[in-house]
Write an enzyme that holds these catalytic residues in place. Structure first.
Site, short mmCIF file in Angstrom:
data_model
loop_
_atom_site.label_atom_id
_atom_site.label_comp_id
_atom_site.label_asym_id
_atom_site.label_seq_id
_atom_site.Cartn_x
_atom_site.Cartn_y
_atom_site.Cartn_z
CG HIS A 125 -15.27 2.16 -4.49
ND1 HIS A 125 -14.31 2.83 -3.77
CD2 HIS A 125 -15.21 0.88 -4.08
CE1 HIS A 125 -13.69 2.00 -2.97
NE2 HIS A 125 -14.22 0.80 -3.13
NE ARG A 174 -4.17 -2.08 -4.26
CZ ARG A 174 -3.83 -2.25 -2.97
NH1 ARG A 174 -3.64 -1.22 -2.16
NH2 ARG A 174 -3.66 -3.46 -2.49
N GLY A 194 -6.00 8.11 -3.89
CA GLY A 194 -5.19 8.63 -2.78
C GLY A 194 -6.08 9.04 -1.62
CB ALA A 195 -6.90 7.38 1.32
CD GLN A 238 -0.82 7.72 -2.35
OE1 GLN A 238 0.20 8.39 -2.55
NE2 GLN A 238 -1.22 7.41 -1.13
CG ASP A 285 -1.98 -0.98 1.28
OD1 ASP A 285 -2.18 -1.66 0.26
OD2 ASP A 285 -2.65 -1.09 2.32
CG MET A 286 1.93 5.50 -1.90
SD MET A 286 3.65 5.03 -1.57
CE MET A 286 4.15 4.42 -3.18
NE ARG A 336 -6.39 5.67 5.30
CZ ARG A 336 -5.67 5.03 6.21
NH1 ARG A 336 -5.18 5.68 7.24
NH2 ARG A 336 -5.44 3.74 6.09
NE ARG A 337 -11.58 3.64 2.84
CZ ARG A 337 -10.24 3.58 2.95
NH1 ARG A 337 -9.67 2.68 3.69
NH2 ARG A 337 -9.48 4.45 2.31
P1 FDA Z 1 -14.41 8.58 -5.18
O1 FDA Z 1 -13.91 8.94 -3.83
O2 FDA Z 1 -14.57 9.64 -6.20
O3 FDA Z 1 -15.77 7.79 -5.03
C1 FDA Z 1 -16.55 7.38 -6.14
C2 FDA Z 1 -17.83 6.76 -5.61
O4 FDA Z 1 -17.51 5.55 -4.91
C3 FDA Z 1 -18.55 7.62 -4.56
O5 FDA Z 1 -19.40 8.54 -5.19
C4 FDA Z 1 -19.30 6.57 -3.79
O6 FDA Z 1 -20.44 6.14 -4.48
C5 FDA Z 1 -18.31 5.42 -3.75
N1 FDA Z 1 -17.44 5.47 -2.56
C6 FDA Z 1 -16.13 5.79 -2.53
N2 FDA Z 1 -15.63 5.71 -1.28
C7 FDA Z 1 -16.67 5.34 -0.50
C8 FDA Z 1 -16.82 5.08 0.88
N3 FDA Z 1 -15.79 5.19 1.73
N4 FDA Z 1 -18.04 4.71 1.33
C9 FDA Z 1 -19.08 4.57 0.49
N5 FDA Z 1 -19.00 4.80 -0.84
C10 FDA Z 1 -17.83 5.17 -1.32
N6 FDA Z 1 -5.42 4.89 -0.93
C11 FDA Z 1 -4.14 5.16 -0.62
O7 FDA Z 1 -3.81 6.32 -0.40
N7 FDA Z 1 -3.20 4.15 -0.58
C12 FDA Z 1 -3.52 2.86 -0.87
O8 FDA Z 1 -2.66 1.98 -0.83
C13 FDA Z 1 -4.88 2.56 -1.21
N8 FDA Z 1 -5.26 1.29 -1.51
C14 FDA Z 1 -6.53 1.07 -1.98
C15 FDA Z 1 -6.90 -0.20 -2.41
C16 FDA Z 1 -8.14 -0.42 -2.97
C17 FDA Z 1 -8.50 -1.78 -3.45
C18 FDA Z 1 -9.05 0.68 -3.12
C19 FDA Z 1 -10.39 0.51 -3.78
C20 FDA Z 1 -8.72 1.92 -2.64
C21 FDA Z 1 -7.48 2.13 -2.05
N9 FDA Z 1 -7.12 3.37 -1.56
C22 FDA Z 1 -5.81 3.61 -1.22
C23 FDA Z 1 -8.17 4.40 -1.31
C24 FDA Z 1 -8.32 5.35 -2.48
O9 FDA Z 1 -7.19 6.17 -2.57
C25 FDA Z 1 -9.57 6.25 -2.33
O10 FDA Z 1 -9.46 7.01 -1.17
C26 FDA Z 1 -10.88 5.49 -2.30
O11 FDA Z 1 -10.85 4.36 -3.11
C27 FDA Z 1 -12.04 6.37 -2.79
O12 FDA Z 1 -11.83 6.76 -4.10
P2 FDA Z 1 -12.68 6.24 -5.36
O13 FDA Z 1 -11.74 5.93 -6.44
O14 FDA Z 1 -13.58 5.13 -4.96
O15 FDA Z 1 -13.47 7.50 -5.87
#
Ligand code: FDA
Length: 304
Positions: free
Chosen positions: A224, A181, A185-186, A160, A131-132, A285-286
């Site tokens: 997502h 992957r 970015g979170a 990210q 993970d990053m 973070r979620r």
């Molecule tokens: P975005 O945030 O734009 O969301 C798009 C849509 O998805 C939303 O409108 C909603 O419908 C749905 N959604 C998204 N998040 C949701 C939530 N928490 N609850 C409910 N619905 C939600 N980050 C990082 O910095 N380092 C890492 O190593 C990883 N690893 C990682 C692995 C995997 C498998 C995933 C899917 C994600 C990560 N992330 C991560 C997290 C990533 O950076 C990011 O914060 C989240 O995936 C949310 O971004 P989306 O791409 O989903 O888009």
């Protein structure tokens, strides 16, 4: 935006974390996003997903450990998980964080811990996804990924899309044939390092995704975002990229309909399935990603 920043700030509060993680109501709060406290619960969830045609990456929760002894315990927890993967969760991978394996205390010890995991993963034919974390760790994380990949294979990097540097990093990883992957970015990053506006992050994501699908090895599209998934599907169809050359990744408990639809249409989907006691920073973070989840949780608590 204010709520997001507040939740990310709270995700780092140690006192609140201790209180939440030991609260008897915790499981009621977290079960949508977290498989449970034990490896057994995790493996049961992964087994059920596999029966539905969904693969998993196991995440033993814990980051920013406070000693090297704790880092060694994390390593041993992952080794125990790897021992059970072949029989209980076929084709599953593990996802680790370097701060969980001691990076803040000793780069050498951290490297030794990760190397043990990569060796074991290779021996059972799977990979370690690294993970990053926040931007302060990117150089050290990518250096370790490159080194381990050159010696063992069996690793996947995470990039990210919110960081300006990511395009150059992806080109570099593609050249080394390291699987990536891609996520948005979170973490909370300053505007001199990361795009401050979401629409720019989304645009960069699509740009990087295209580069990975065209030139990368076994990329994972981790999002997502239904529009982005749609654009990925359009691109692979247009370029005749076979479904076994890439995968979609999502988080356990999020966008479940989209996950199932992709599986039904013949695409590989892998869920990031966390487990363990140290769930607080992941959980916060979620919530920060989608503040509507706070309302969802409040309703859930009131229902019981
Ligand atoms: P975005 O945030 O734009 O969301 C798009 C849509 O998805 C939303 O409108 C909603 O419908 C749905 N959604 C998204 N998040 C949701 C939530 N928490 N609850 C409910 N619905 C939600 N980050 C990082 O910095 N380092 C890492 O190593 C990883 N690893 C990682 C692995 C995997 C498998 C995933 C899917 C994600 C990560 N992330 C991560 C997290 C990533 O950076 C990011 O914060 C989240 O995936 C949310 O971004 P989306 O791409 O989903 O888009």
């Amino acid at each position: 935006m204010v709520l997001r920043s507040a939740l990310l700030f709270l995700s780092k509060r140690r006192g609140l974390r201790r209180w939440m993680e030991t609260s008897p109501s915790a499981e009621r709060l977290t079960s949508r996003f977290i498989a449970g406290n034990t490896l057994e619960r995790e493996l049961t969830v992964c087994q059920n997903l596999y029966a539905e045609g969904i693969l998993a990456t196991l995440d033993h929760l814990g980051e920013s450990v406070t000693s090297l002894a704790e880092a060694e315990r994390s390593r041993d927890d992952y080794l125990a998980a790897l021992d059970q993967l072949a029989s209980r969760a076929p084709h599953a991978t593990i996802s680790i964080k370097l701060t969980q394996l001691g990076l803040d205390f000793s780069e050498d010890e951290c490297r030794a811990n990760v190397e043990r995991l990569v060796e074991r993963a290779k021996s059972i034919g799977t990979v370690v996804e690294i993970d990053m974390e926040s931007s302060a760790y990117v150089d050290r994380t990518l250096a370790l990924v490159s080194d381990l990949h050159a010696r063992y294979g069996s690793v996947r990097a995470v990039i990210q899309a919110y960081l300006y540097r990511s395009e150059a990093d992806i080109d570099n990883l593609n050249q080394q044939k390291i699987p990536v992957r891609l996520c948005k970015g979170a973490y909370k990053e300053p505007s001199d390092l990361a795009f401050p506006n979401k629409k720019d992050v989304d645009r960069n994501y699509v740009h990087l995704m295209t580069r990975l699908l065209d030139h990368g090895v076994d990329p994972a599209i981790a999002s997502h975002d239904a529009k982005i998934v749609q654009q990925a599907l359009a691109h692979v169809k247009e370029q005749n990229i076979a479904p076994d050359r890439f995968e979609f990744q999502m988080l356990y408990g999020i966008s479940r309909d989209l996950q199932r639809r992709l599986v039904r249409d013949g695409y590989r989907v892998r869920l990031y399935v966390p487990y363990g006691d140290a769930w607080y920073p992941y959980f916060m973070r979620r919530l920060a990603e989608r503040p509507a989840n706070v309302i969802f949780l409040a309703r859930n608590l009131l229902k019981h």
